[in-house]
Enzyme design. Structure first.
Site, PDB file in Angstrom:
ATOM      1  N   THR A 163      -3.327  -5.144  -8.639  1.00  0.00           N
ATOM      2  CA  THR A 163      -3.284  -6.050  -7.482  1.00  0.00           C
ATOM      3  C   THR A 163      -4.680  -6.351  -6.936  1.00  0.00           C
ATOM      4  O   THR A 163      -5.628  -5.607  -7.158  1.00  0.00           O
ATOM      5  CB  THR A 163      -2.459  -5.419  -6.360  1.00  0.00           C
ATOM      6  OG1 THR A 163      -2.993  -4.130  -6.070  1.00  0.00           O
ATOM      7  CG2 THR A 163      -0.998  -5.287  -6.758  1.00  0.00           C
ATOM      8  N   ASN A 207       2.574   5.681 -16.735  1.00  0.00           N
ATOM      9  CA  ASN A 207       1.391   5.320 -15.952  1.00  0.00           C
ATOM     10  C   ASN A 207       0.812   6.595 -15.336  1.00  0.00           C
ATOM     11  O   ASN A 207       1.536   7.374 -14.724  1.00  0.00           O
ATOM     12  CB  ASN A 207       1.794   4.307 -14.872  1.00  0.00           C
ATOM     13  CG  ASN A 207       0.606   3.822 -14.047  1.00  0.00           C
ATOM     14  OD1 ASN A 207      -0.018   4.585 -13.324  1.00  0.00           O
ATOM     15  ND2 ASN A 207       0.308   2.537 -14.155  1.00  0.00           N
ATOM     16  N   ASN A 245      -4.174   4.403 -15.088  1.00  0.00           N
ATOM     17  CA  ASN A 245      -4.328   3.623 -13.857  1.00  0.00           C
ATOM     18  C   ASN A 245      -5.663   3.915 -13.192  1.00  0.00           C
ATOM     19  O   ASN A 245      -5.802   4.875 -12.455  1.00  0.00           O
ATOM     20  CB  ASN A 245      -3.159   3.972 -12.925  1.00  0.00           C
ATOM     21  CG  ASN A 245      -3.141   3.147 -11.665  1.00  0.00           C
ATOM     22  OD1 ASN A 245      -4.080   2.398 -11.379  1.00  0.00           O
ATOM     23  ND2 ASN A 245      -2.088   3.276 -10.895  1.00  0.00           N
ATOM     24  N   CYS A 276      -5.730   1.496  -8.838  1.00  0.00           N
ATOM     25  CA  CYS A 276      -4.914   1.450  -7.625  1.00  0.00           C
ATOM     26  C   CYS A 276      -5.821   1.253  -6.423  1.00  0.00           C
ATOM     27  O   CYS A 276      -6.710   2.054  -6.170  1.00  0.00           O
ATOM     28  CB  CYS A 276      -4.102   2.737  -7.450  1.00  0.00           C
ATOM     29  SG  CYS A 276      -3.173   2.681  -5.901  1.00  0.00           S
ATOM     30  N   ALA A 322       0.875  -1.175   0.000  1.00  0.00           N
ATOM     31  CA  ALA A 322       0.000   0.000   0.000  1.00  0.00           C
ATOM     32  C   ALA A 322       0.909   1.220   0.000  1.00  0.00           C
ATOM     33  O   ALA A 322       1.054   1.912   0.997  1.00  0.00           O
ATOM     34  CB  ALA A 322      -0.920  -0.002   1.203  1.00  0.00           C
ATOM     35  N   ILE A 323       1.580   1.430  -1.126  1.00  0.00           N
ATOM     36  CA  ILE A 323       2.515   2.552  -1.242  1.00  0.00           C
ATOM     37  C   ILE A 323       1.713   3.854  -1.296  1.00  0.00           C
ATOM     38  O   ILE A 323       2.068   4.839  -0.655  1.00  0.00           O
ATOM     39  CB  ILE A 323       3.391   2.417  -2.519  1.00  0.00           C
ATOM     40  CG1 ILE A 323       4.089   1.054  -2.575  1.00  0.00           C
ATOM     41  CG2 ILE A 323       4.400   3.568  -2.626  1.00  0.00           C
ATOM     42  CD1 ILE A 323       5.100   0.771  -1.521  1.00  0.00           C
ATOM     43  N   GLY A 333       6.324  -7.601 -12.338  1.00  0.00           N
ATOM     44  CA  GLY A 333       6.289  -6.680 -11.198  1.00  0.00           C
ATOM     45  C   GLY A 333       7.085  -7.157 -10.009  1.00  0.00           C
ATOM     46  O   GLY A 333       8.307  -6.987  -9.929  1.00  0.00           O
ATOM     47  N   THR A 334       6.376  -7.811  -9.100  1.00  0.00           N
ATOM     48  CA  THR A 334       6.941  -8.221  -7.818  1.00  0.00           C
ATOM     49  C   THR A 334       8.234  -9.031  -7.937  1.00  0.00           C
ATOM     50  O   THR A 334       9.111  -8.935  -7.079  1.00  0.00           O
ATOM     51  CB  THR A 334       5.871  -9.026  -7.056  1.00  0.00           C
ATOM     52  OG1 THR A 334       4.724  -8.178  -6.922  1.00  0.00           O
ATOM     53  CG2 THR A 334       6.331  -9.456  -5.692  1.00  0.00           C
TER      54      THR A 334
END
Lengths: 306, 248
Positions: free
Chosen positions: A195, A101, A129, A132, A72-73, A267-268
Site C-alpha cells: 500500500t 507472508n 513482507n 508494511c 493500519a491493522i 486485495g481490497t
C-alpha cells in the site's frame, strides 16, 4: 475446473489460474470458505506471520477514500507457531497453493519465522513482507533501503525451504533500485505493490481518522501506480512478478499482466465483493477472448513487446 | 451467510438524518436479533455495516433504522422503493435472548435500531421489557412507534430536555428507578460504559469502523478486559459482548 489457458508456472507455484487473494485481505481463508470453494483459487496468500503473536494497532484501523481505503491493522496475527499448527493444515484441504507472508522486526526474527514456515507441509512459497507501512519497527524499514533489502533477502534465502518472493513497497523514490537489490540478494520473485502511505483527517475533530494517524492506501485508486511500477520493474529485473494494486475485474488482471506480472493478487476488492476472486477467474477467459489472448501466459509483459 | 440483492420496499425519513429502510429477501431466513448486514453502496469501496432492527421471516422482510453520517449512508437515503441493494448477512453474533423475568433495553441515538427485534423476542418469551432511549434533541427522536407496535411504551430522554426527560438514558434510568434482571444496550461508548457501571448482567453491542464485516481483515478488533492477549473481532465474535467482557 481446470482451464489449460489459465495455467501459469512460477518458482514453487504451479497455478491453475493466475488469481489469488492478497495477504491481509483474506485472513487465512476460513471466512471466505463459507462462501465459496477455495480450490477455485490459483493460490492463497496468508495473512502475515510474525515470530510472536501480534495484536496490531489501536482502532479505528480503516477509513474509506475515493476509490479505495486506508488501513493500519499493524500485522495482527496469532504468531507463526499457531499459524503452522492450525491454519496451514486447514488450508491444505483445498487444491490450491499456499503462500506464507512473513514479517518481522529484526533480521533475526524474519529469518527464524521464514525458516519455520517454509518447512510447514503445504507451504509452496514465501512472500517476504518488507513493505508494511503500519508498524513502527521492521516492515517498510527493510523495504526502502536497497542494501538492507538485499541483505535480508540473502539471509532469508539461506534458510528458506521454498522460493522467496519479496513484497516491495511503492513508498520509495525508485522502485527498480529495490527490485535489483532483492534480485542480487537471491530472490526468486517479486510481489508488488504494497500500500501507499496516506492519511485522512476528521473535519469535526481535526484529528486523523485512523488511530495510527497514517495508513496504507489500497483499492482501485492505486491501480495506475501498480501498473507503472510493475512496468518499470519488469524491465529492470529478470524475476517473475506477482502483481497487485487495485484489481477488481478480469480486465484489471490483464492490465497488470501486460505491465509484467506473471500472476496477480486481489486485495481490497474482496471487501467490496467477497466473491470477487471466483468472479474474476470465471470471467477471465472471456476477457482474454476479447483482447485476442490465447493463453494467459501470452499476456505477461505484453506491453513491452508492442 | 448470503450476499443477496434485496428489494427496497420502503425508505423514509423518520427523524433528523434518520431513515427507516424496509427490505425483502431470502437472506432474512437466518436473522437473529442484534445481527447486522453489510450493504454495498455503488461507487464506494467499503460496504456499510448496518444493524438489523427487526425482521419478519414469514414475509421475508427486514427493517434497518439508520442515520446518515457520511456519503455512503447519504446514497442509501437517496435510494427508492423498487431498487435493489446488495446485502451480505447475517453477520455477527446478535443478542442472546436469555430467560429473565424482566429486561431493560437501552438505546442511545443510532443504537436504538437493533433493540426492536430483541424487545419483541424477549416479550414473546414472557419477559417484562422496559425500553429506555436517549437522544441529543427532539428532532433526533425515533423508534417510539416501533416499540409501541409491540405494546411497549419507551422511556425517552433528550440531552437538552426538548423531548421527554432532560438528561441521558442512564440519568433517566436512575431518576425513574428503572430496574431489570438483565440489560441489553446499544449506543455510544460513553453510554455503554455507564450501562456497565449500572447493570451486572446483560449485553452491549459495539459500533466500530469495519471493512470486510465477516472476520477476515482485523479492522474492527477489541480487547478482552481481563486477558490482555485475547482479542475479539467485533464483526465476528461481536458486535454483542457480555457486560464486563471487553474493553469498550
Amino acid at each position: 475446473m481446470s482451464d489449460e489457458r489459465l495455467k501459469v508456472k512460477l518458482p514453487g507455484l504451479k497455478l491453475k489460474n493466475p488469481v489469488m487473494p492478497a495477504s491481509g485481505c483474506f485472513g487465512f481463508g476460513r471466512e471466505f470458505a463459507e462462501l465459496y470453494d477455495l480450490s477455485l483459487l490459483g493460490a492463497v496468500i496468508m495473512k502475515a506471520a510474525t515470530e510472536a503473536p501480534k495484536y496490531g494497532n489501536p482502532t479505528p484501523r480503516v477509513a474509506e477514500t475515493p476509490a479505495g481505503m486506508l488501513n493500519a491493522i499493524g500485522l495482527q496475527n496469532p504468531g507463526v507457531d499457531k499459524i503452522i499448527e492450525r491454519e496451514v493444515p486447514w488450508l491444505r484441504q483445498f487444491d490450491t497453493c499456499i503462500i506464507a507472508n512473513v514479517a518481522g522486526n529484526t533480521t533475526e526474527d524474519y529469518v527464524r519465522t521464514a525458516e519455520k514456515i517454509s518447512r510447514a507441509e503445504g507451504v509452496c512459497a514465501i512472500e517476504l513482507n518488507i513493505s508494511c507501512p503500519n508498524v513502527k519497527e521492521g516492515g517498510i524499514a527493510f523495504g526502502t533501503n536497497p542494501a538492507v533489502a538485499a541483505k535480508l533477502t540473502e539471509e532469508v534465502k539461506k534458510v528458506s525451504a521454498v522460493p522467496v518472493y519479496v513484497k516491495l513497497s511503492p513508498n520509495v523514490t525508485d522502485i527498480t533500485e529495490i527490485a535489483r537489490a532483492v534480485e542480487s540478494g537471491g530472490a526468486d520473485g517479486i510481489s508488488m505493490i504494497n500500500t501507499l502511505l496516506g492519511m485522512r483527517l476528521d473535519l469535526k475533530t481535526g484529528r486523523p481518522i485512523i488511530a495510527n494517524k497514517t495508513g496504507g492506501l489500497s483499492g482501485a485508486a492505486i491501480k495506475p501506480v501498480a501498473v507503472r511500477m510493475i512496468y518499470q520493474v519488469y524491465e529492470a529485473v529478470k524475476l517473475p512478478i506477482i502483481g497487485m494494486g487495485g484489481i477488481r475485474t478480469a480486465e484489471d488482471v490483464l492490465e497488470l499482466m501486460y505491465a509484467g506480472a506473471s500472476a496477480v493478487a486481489v486485495g481490497t476488492a474482496n471487501f467490496t465483493d467477497p466473491f470477487v476472486c471466483p468472479k474474476i477467474i470465471e470471467s477471465l477467459p472471456e476477457a482474454m477472448d476479447k483482447y485476442g489472448i490465447e493463453k494467459i501466459t501470452d499476456a505477461i509483459g505484453k506491453s513491452h513487446r508492442v | 451467510m448470503l450476499d443477496e440483492k434485496v428489494l427496497i420496499i420502503e425508505n423514509s425519513l423518520i427523524a433528523a438524518d434518520t431513515y427507516r429502510m424496509v427490505l425483502q429477501g431470502e437472506i432474512t431466513e437466518e436473522f437473529k436479533p442484534g445481527q447486522f448486514v453489510n450493504l454495498e453502496i455503488e461507487g464506494y469501496t467499503l460496504r456499510r455495516p448496518i444493524s438489523i432492527s427487526s425482521f419478519d421471516k414469514q414475509n421475508k422482510t427486514f427493517t434497518l433504522l439508520y442515520k446518515v453520517l457520511g456519503e455512503g449512508t447519504q446514497k442509501m437515503a437517496e435510494m427508492e422503493p423498487g431498487q435493489k441493494i446488495k446485502a451480505l448477512g447475517a453477520l455477527g453474533n446478535g443478542f442472546p435472548i436469555e430467560k429473565a423475568a424482566s429486561a431493560v433495553l437501552i438505546g442511545g441515538g443510532a443504537g436504538t435500531g437493533p433493540l426492536v427485534q430483541t424487545a419483541k423476542e424477549l416479550k414473546d418469551q414472557g419477559t417484562e421489557v422496559k425500553v429506555v432511549l436517549g437522544f441529543p434533541t427532539k428532532a433526533d427522536v425515533y423508534g417510539e412507534e416501533d416499540f409501541e407496535k409491540l405494546g411497549i411504551t419507551p422511556y425517552v430522554s433528550t440531552d437538552d430536555g426538548t423531548y421527554g426527560f432532560k438528561g441521558n438514558a442512564i440519568d433517566l434510568i436512575k431518576a425513574e428507578g428503572i430496574t431489570g434482571e438483565i440489560a441489553y444496550a446499544c449506543g455510544p461508548k460513553r453510554m455503554l460504559m455507564a450501562v456497565e457501571d449500572t447493570f451486572e448482567r446483560g449485553y452491549i453491542s459495539l459500533d466500530i469502523r469495519m471493512a470486510c464485516g465477516m472476520g477476515a481483515c482485523m479492522a474492527c478488533v477489541c480487547k478482552d478486559k481481563e486477558d490482555k492477549d485475547k482479542y475479539y473481532r467485533v464483526c465476528k465474535e461481536g458486535p454483542v459482548f457480555k457486560i464486563g467482557q471487553v474493553e469498550i
